[in-house]
Design an enzyme around this catalytic site. Structure first.
Site, short mmCIF file in Angstrom:
data_model
loop_
_atom_site.label_atom_id
_atom_site.label_comp_id
_atom_site.label_asym_id
_atom_site.label_seq_id
_atom_site.Cartn_x
_atom_site.Cartn_y
_atom_site.Cartn_z
N CYS A 159 -14.63 42.64 -93.45
CA CYS A 159 -13.28 43.41 -93.68
C CYS A 159 -12.87 43.55 -94.91
O CYS A 159 -12.67 42.38 -95.91
CB CYS A 159 -12.38 42.33 -93.02
N CYS A 170 -8.80 42.59 -95.98
CA CYS A 170 -8.28 41.24 -96.02
C CYS A 170 -9.27 40.27 -95.12
O CYS A 170 -10.51 40.12 -95.68
CB CYS A 170 -6.99 41.39 -95.04
N SER A 171 -8.82 39.96 -93.87
CA SER A 171 -10.07 39.07 -93.23
C SER A 171 -9.90 39.53 -91.94
O SER A 171 -9.80 38.29 -90.91
CB SER A 171 -9.53 37.69 -93.53
N CYS A 172 -9.59 40.52 -91.18
CA CYS A 172 -9.63 40.75 -89.85
C CYS A 172 -10.96 40.43 -88.95
O CYS A 172 -12.12 40.51 -89.68
CB CYS A 172 -9.45 42.43 -89.46
#
Length: 204
Positions: A108, A111-113
């Site tokens: 991602c 961000c950190s999906c």
């Protein structure tokens, strides 16, 4: 697949989200707004009840059940829900299959999906700036650092998760595991193999 021109509806995070989260947690506990035991239980649920073992079950079933495998790639949301795995940040999952020609890897970039209902809490390295940047620019080098060595003829596809779509890598089934039951296959499927930064491993 990664496309720098694609617009993602990510939520921009501060430079060190883990540090910020820890401080926020401390503040909420100090003010009596949340109970520390409740927070611990939530973490425990995601680590042990809603975690990588869910994704491992999905992959193992796809290895053992041809009809389920077809459904997983035709309609992954329905296939995953049929096993009872669903929830926030797991509404729209796309399954991508590793083959002798192609190795898939998930990142991602903004961000950190991450598919929490399938893989639990994302590891720190997945959320790091280094991984988010390098996975796109030099995926083979990153894979090498994770201990994944690919053939020169095997191409790498990097898939960029978004707030709308998350990915599950279905790794190739090891030859020595063929013929095992679904339950026996589950321990072979590691979390990293479902992100693409690892391979299935024979349980000890």
């Amino acid at each position: 697949m990664t496309d720098n021109d694609t617009h993602h509806h990510h939520r921009h995070l501060p430079p060190d989200p883990e540090y910020t989260a820890e401080k926020l947690q401390e503040l909420l506990i100090q003010k009596g707004l949340v109970d520390e035991k409740t927070l611990d239980e939530i973490v425990n649920i995601y680590e042990h009840k809603i975690g990588p073992q869910n994704g491992s079950r999905v992959v193992a079933k796809s290895w053992a059940d041809g009809e389920f495998k077809k459904l997983l790639f035709d309609n992954p949301t329905e296939a995953i829900k049929s096993l009872g795995f669903h929830g926030r940040q797991g509404e729209h999952v796309i399954a991508v299959e590793n083959t002798t020609e192609t190795h898939n890897m998930v990142v991602c970039t903004l961000c950190s999906c991450y598919p929490w209902p399938l893989l639990g809490i994302p590891p720190n390295w997945y959320k790091s700036d280094s991984y988010r940047k390098r996975a796109v620019k030099e995926p083979r080098k990153v894979l090498h650092e994770f201990g994944v060595e690919l053939k020169d003829t095997q191409k790498v596809k990097v898939w960029d998760s978004t707030a709308e779509i998350r990915y599950l890598v279905v790794p190739m089934q090891p030859e020595e595991s063929k013929g095992l039951s679904e339950d026996e296959l589950v321990p072979w499927v590691t979390r990293n193999s479902m992100i693409g930064t690892g391979l299935p491993t024979k349980p000890k």
